[in-house]
Design an enzyme around this catalytic site. Structure first.
Site, PDB file in Angstrom:
ATOM      1  N   HIS A 140       0.858  -1.189   0.000  1.00  0.00           N
ATOM      2  CA  HIS A 140       0.000   0.000   0.000  1.00  0.00           C
ATOM      3  C   HIS A 140       0.887   1.230   0.000  1.00  0.00           C
ATOM      4  O   HIS A 140       1.843   1.313   0.771  1.00  0.00           O
ATOM      5  CB  HIS A 140      -0.904   0.015   1.230  1.00  0.00           C
ATOM      6  CG  HIS A 140      -1.683   1.279   1.404  1.00  0.00           C
ATOM      7  ND1 HIS A 140      -2.407   1.863   0.375  1.00  0.00           N
ATOM      8  CD2 HIS A 140      -1.850   2.094   2.488  1.00  0.00           C
ATOM      9  CE1 HIS A 140      -2.996   2.957   0.818  1.00  0.00           C
ATOM     10  NE2 HIS A 140      -2.663   3.124   2.095  1.00  0.00           N
ATOM     11  N   HIS A 191       0.902   5.802  -0.911  1.00  0.00           N
ATOM     12  CA  HIS A 191       0.169   7.012  -1.234  1.00  0.00           C
ATOM     13  C   HIS A 191       0.940   7.729  -2.342  1.00  0.00           C
ATOM     14  O   HIS A 191       1.099   8.954  -2.308  1.00  0.00           O
ATOM     15  CB  HIS A 191       0.019   7.910  -0.006  1.00  0.00           C
ATOM     16  CG  HIS A 191      -0.919   7.368   1.030  1.00  0.00           C
ATOM     17  ND1 HIS A 191      -2.182   7.869   1.234  1.00  0.00           N
ATOM     18  CD2 HIS A 191      -0.787   6.337   1.894  1.00  0.00           C
ATOM     19  CE1 HIS A 191      -2.782   7.192   2.206  1.00  0.00           C
ATOM     20  NE2 HIS A 191      -1.951   6.242   2.624  1.00  0.00           N
ATOM     21  N   TYR A 241       9.187 -12.409 -23.530  1.00  0.00           N
ATOM     22  CA  TYR A 241      10.050 -11.306 -23.093  1.00  0.00           C
ATOM     23  C   TYR A 241      11.062 -11.798 -22.063  1.00  0.00           C
ATOM     24  O   TYR A 241      10.740 -12.610 -21.195  1.00  0.00           O
ATOM     25  CB  TYR A 241       9.194 -10.188 -22.473  1.00  0.00           C
ATOM     26  CG  TYR A 241       9.974  -8.993 -21.986  1.00  0.00           C
ATOM     27  CD1 TYR A 241      10.274  -7.941 -22.832  1.00  0.00           C
ATOM     28  CD2 TYR A 241      10.430  -8.939 -20.670  1.00  0.00           C
ATOM     29  CE1 TYR A 241      10.996  -6.841 -22.388  1.00  0.00           C
ATOM     30  CE2 TYR A 241      11.162  -7.847 -20.225  1.00  0.00           C
ATOM     31  CZ  TYR A 241      11.433  -6.813 -21.087  1.00  0.00           C
ATOM     32  OH  TYR A 241      12.151  -5.724 -20.648  1.00  0.00           O
ATOM     33  N   ASP A 283       1.913  -3.901 -20.632  1.00  0.00           N
ATOM     34  CA  ASP A 283       3.006  -4.788 -20.242  1.00  0.00           C
ATOM     35  C   ASP A 283       2.838  -5.317 -18.817  1.00  0.00           C
ATOM     36  O   ASP A 283       3.400  -6.355 -18.471  1.00  0.00           O
ATOM     37  CB  ASP A 283       4.344  -4.053 -20.343  1.00  0.00           C
ATOM     38  CG  ASP A 283       4.885  -4.013 -21.768  1.00  0.00           C
ATOM     39  OD1 ASP A 283       4.433  -4.820 -22.599  1.00  0.00           O
ATOM     40  OD2 ASP A 283       5.767  -3.166 -22.039  1.00  0.00           O
ATOM     41  N   HIS A 287      -8.781   7.384  -1.254  1.00  0.00           N
ATOM     42  CA  HIS A 287      -7.697   6.907  -0.393  1.00  0.00           C
ATOM     43  C   HIS A 287      -6.385   6.772  -1.165  1.00  0.00           C
ATOM     44  O   HIS A 287      -5.559   7.671  -1.112  1.00  0.00           O
ATOM     45  CB  HIS A 287      -8.125   5.575   0.242  1.00  0.00           C
ATOM     46  CG  HIS A 287      -7.197   5.047   1.274  1.00  0.00           C
ATOM     47  ND1 HIS A 287      -7.540   3.992   2.099  1.00  0.00           N
ATOM     48  CD2 HIS A 287      -5.925   5.379   1.624  1.00  0.00           C
ATOM     49  CE1 HIS A 287      -6.537   3.727   2.920  1.00  0.00           C
ATOM     50  NE2 HIS A 287      -5.539   4.546   2.638  1.00  0.00           N
TER      51      HIS A 287
END
Length: 234
Positions: free
Chosen positions: A95, A97, A227, A120, A169
């Site tokens: 998580h 910000h 790739y 991608d 958020h």
């Protein structure tokens, strides 16, 4: 030290998250799960990235009960746990910000798939959750944050779109392990920034064709990937 390998992977991933510039101060967190042992290791709440050591990483069970560690776990723990329970294929959650991804989240908009850079890493638009109801905020808010992420992802396999934006958020990402989840968070911020500037140039949100989206995603993911080098990480 118990769970030393799991803790070290989480500590290293948190350091990488901080060094990448995706978090400031004590914002954000990384966790990883050991499914065989039924435990999750996560960053402690409010502890500076610069001051953390491996012993600070908190280990809990899947009910959120601390099984090893002296500190309080991240306040986002229950969101992480909800994602682990809903997505058996993932091994870690991040998580942040981060600036551009959070701007999209705060605007209540998902990130459209506009080009091959997006394709991608993400096999479709990055979804944004609905807003939580007053009742959901007032009762089990952190767990309900995880539930609306699961709801927003819908039927998409979680590793095909390893990110979602929580309305009002910010972003949550996940991956096969802690390093992979941090990498996905870095890529999410990159495509969020590109999409922001693309929208400034063209207000029409020109989305990539489904054929080109599929071609670019499949060349880097799955059994038919072409790739990179066999046996080496992307």
């Amino acid at each position: 030290m118990k769970y030393s390998e799991l803790r070290k992977s989480v500590l290293d991933a948190n350091f990488e998250l901080y060094e990448s510039g995706l978090v400031i101060s004590t914002f954000g967190n990384v966790s990883a799960i050991d499914r065989e042992q039924g435990v999750v290791a996560i960053k402690p709440s409010g502890v500076s990235y610069k001051a953390m050591n491996v012993g600070d990483i908190v280990v809990t069970d899947l009910d959120g009960k601390i099984v090893d560690g002296e500190l309080r776990p991240s306040s986002d723990l229950d969101t992480h746990l909800e994602l682990y329970l809903a997505f058996p294929s993932i091994g870690a959650v991040v998580h942040t910000h981060s600036f551009f991804a959070t701007a999209w989240a705060q605007s209540g908009q998902g990130i459209p798939a506009m080009g091959t850079t997006h394709a991608d890493y993400f096999n479709g638009p990055i979804p944004v959750t609905r807003q939580l109801t007053d009742e959901e905020i007032g009762t089990d808010y952190v767990r309900n944050t995880g539930r609306v992420i699961v709801e927003a992802l819908g039927n998409n396999p979680p590793l095909s779109i390893p990110a979602a934006l929580v309305n009002d958020h910010g972003p949550f990402c996940w991956g096969t392990d802690a390093a992979d989840a941090v990498h996905n968070a870095e890529m999410l911020e990159a495509v969020a920034r590109i999409a922001f500037h693309s929208r400034q140039i063209s207000k029409d949100d020109p989305e990539i064709s489904s054929a080109l989206l599929r071609r670019h995603f499949q060349r880097k993911h799955g059994q038919l990937a072409t790739y990179g080098q066999p046996g080496r990480s992307k």
